[in-house]
Write a protein that holds these residues in place. Structure first.
Motif, PDB file in Angstrom:
ATOM      1  N   ARG A 176       7.663  -9.347 -10.948  1.00 34.69           N
ATOM      2  CA  ARG A 176       8.337  -7.773 -11.762  1.00 34.69           C
ATOM      3  C   ARG A 176       9.431  -7.793 -10.653  1.00 34.69           C
ATOM      4  N   GLY A 177       9.972  -8.475  -9.944  1.00 36.07           N
ATOM      5  CA  GLY A 177      11.444  -8.096  -9.306  1.00 36.07           C
ATOM      6  C   GLY A 177      11.148  -7.304  -7.912  1.00 36.07           C
ATOM      7  N   GLN A 178       9.724  -7.421  -7.306  1.00 37.44           N
ATOM      8  CA  GLN A 178       9.414  -7.078  -6.078  1.00 37.44           C
ATOM      9  C   GLN A 178      10.404  -7.731  -4.836  1.00 37.44           C
ATOM     10  N   ARG A 179      10.443  -7.195  -3.907  1.00 40.41           N
ATOM     11  CA  ARG A 179      11.198  -7.773  -2.727  1.00 40.41           C
ATOM     12  C   ARG A 179      10.324  -8.861  -2.089  1.00 40.41           C
ATOM     13  N   THR A 180      10.922  -9.927  -1.779  1.00 42.32           N
ATOM     14  CA  THR A 180      10.182 -11.015  -1.232  1.00 42.32           C
ATOM     15  C   THR A 180      10.608 -11.160   0.352  1.00 42.32           C
ATOM     16  N   ARG A 181      11.724 -10.535   0.791  1.00 42.91           N
ATOM     17  CA  ARG A 181      12.275 -11.064   2.069  1.00 42.91           C
ATOM     18  C   ARG A 181      11.275 -10.690   3.214  1.00 42.91           C
ATOM     19  N   THR A 182      10.806  -9.269   3.237  1.00 41.38           N
ATOM     20  CA  THR A 182       9.926  -9.030   4.125  1.00 41.38           C
ATOM     21  C   THR A 182       8.718  -8.638   3.827  1.00 41.38           C
ATOM     22  N   GLN A 183       8.336  -8.459   2.528  1.00 43.32           N
ATOM     23  CA  GLN A 183       6.779  -7.873   2.031  1.00 43.32           C
ATOM     24  C   GLN A 183       6.109  -9.082   1.237  1.00 43.32           C
ATOM     25  N   ILE A 184       6.421 -10.282   1.451  1.00 44.28           N
ATOM     26  CA  ILE A 184       5.837 -11.269   0.590  1.00 44.28           C
ATOM     27  C   ILE A 184       4.460 -11.365   0.730  1.00 44.28           C
ATOM     28  N   LYS A 185       4.117 -11.138   2.245  1.00 46.27           N
ATOM     29  CA  LYS A 185       2.465 -11.449   2.472  1.00 46.27           C
ATOM     30  C   LYS A 185       1.756 -10.222   1.537  1.00 46.27           C
ATOM     31  N   THR A 186       2.191  -9.190   1.468  1.00 44.90           N
ATOM     32  CA  THR A 186       1.343  -8.044   0.858  1.00 44.90           C
ATOM     33  C   THR A 186       1.827  -8.684  -0.598  1.00 44.90           C
ATOM     34  N   ALA A 187       2.715  -8.808  -1.027  1.00 42.80           N
ATOM     35  CA  ALA A 187       2.822  -9.214  -2.566  1.00 42.80           C
ATOM     36  C   ALA A 187       1.940 -10.302  -3.098  1.00 42.80           C
ATOM     37  N   THR A 188       1.798 -11.242  -2.265  1.00 43.47           N
ATOM     38  CA  THR A 188       0.859 -12.386  -2.709  1.00 43.47           C
ATOM     39  C   THR A 188      -0.706 -11.896  -2.667  1.00 43.47           C
ATOM     40  N   LYS A 189      -0.927 -11.156  -1.787  1.00 43.26           N
ATOM     41  CA  LYS A 189      -2.217 -10.585  -1.797  1.00 43.26           C
ATOM     42  C   LYS A 189      -2.530  -9.613  -2.903  1.00 43.26           C
ATOM     43  N   LEU A 190      -1.595  -8.885  -3.292  1.00 45.12           N
ATOM     44  CA  LEU A 190      -1.772  -7.893  -4.477  1.00 45.12           C
ATOM     45  C   LEU A 190      -1.603  -8.682  -5.761  1.00 45.12           C
ATOM     46  N   ASN A 191      -0.968  -9.660  -5.826  1.00 46.73           N
ATOM     47  CA  ASN A 191      -0.802 -10.380  -7.329  1.00 46.73           C
ATOM     48  C   ASN A 191      -1.497 -11.641  -7.315  1.00 46.73           C
ATOM     49  N   ARG A 192      -2.931 -11.535  -6.778  1.00 42.13           N
ATOM     50  CA  ARG A 192      -3.806 -12.936  -6.890  1.00 42.13           C
ATOM     51  C   ARG A 192      -4.498 -12.715  -8.271  1.00 42.13           C
ATOM     52  N   VAL A 193      -4.319 -13.446  -8.955  1.00 41.11           N
ATOM     53  CA  VAL A 193      -4.701 -13.767 -10.519  1.00 41.11           C
ATOM     54  C   VAL A 193      -5.061 -15.013 -10.570  1.00 41.11           C
ATOM     55  N   GLU A 194      -6.136 -15.456 -11.160  1.00 40.92           N
ATOM     56  CA  GLU A 194      -6.310 -16.785 -11.445  1.00 40.92           C
ATOM     57  C   GLU A 194      -5.482 -17.408 -12.381  1.00 40.92           C
ATOM     58  N   ARG A 195      -4.558 -18.216 -11.841  1.00 37.84           N
ATOM     59  CA  ARG A 195      -3.301 -18.729 -12.798  1.00 37.84           C
ATOM     60  C   ARG A 195      -3.333 -20.057 -12.817  1.00 37.84           C
ATOM     61  N   ARG A 196      -4.207 -20.937 -12.460  1.00 35.37           N
ATOM     62  CA  ARG A 196      -4.391 -22.404 -12.616  1.00 35.37           C
ATOM     63  C   ARG A 196      -4.777 -22.673 -13.995  1.00 35.37           C
TER      64      ARG A 196
END
Length: 119
Positions: free
Chosen positions: A98-118
């Motif tokens: 949803r448009g969050q910044r990935t340049r500096t906070q990608i680790k936090t974003a990937t932790k928070l957005n973990r959903v079973e997507r396979r």
């Protein structure tokens, strides 16, 4: 123990918190259901009458909650991936959608957005 839609609840548990235990029901929907069935906000599961429990069960069975809602969410993500949408590609790469910044906070974003997507 009170049995509601396949889940046993302790009689000491608050009705609002018990309803929020279902996937897809938050505080607002919980308050709405309680108001519809004339249940006080501090009432506990053990204080409910059998009629209130049955009417609450019938209302909850008509709602899209638990496994049905999880399946619907996964189907929506799969649909986005199949049509090749930008959001679908972001889901596939486990990146913020949803448009969050990935340049500096990608680790936090990937932790928070973990959903079973396979799929």
């Amino acid at each position: 123990m009170v049995f509601i839609l396949g889940i046993n609840f302790s009689e000491r548990k608050m009705v609002a918190k018990a309803l929020q235990g279902f996937f897809g029901i938050g505080p607002s929907v919980s308050r709405t259901i309680m108001a519809h069935h004339h249940i006080h906000k501090t009432c506990r599961i053990g204080q409910l009458s059998q009629d209130q429990v049955v009417s609450m069960q019938s209302e909850l069975s008509n709602m899209t909650i638990e496994n049905n809602l999880r399946r619907k969410i996964l189907d929506n993500i799969k649909r986005l991936r199949d049509i090749g949408a930008y959001r679908g590609r972001r889901h596939a790469m486990n990146l913020p959608v949803r448009g969050q910044r990935t340049r500096t906070q990608i680790k936090t974003a990937t932790k928070l957005n973990r959903v079973e997507r396979r799929l």
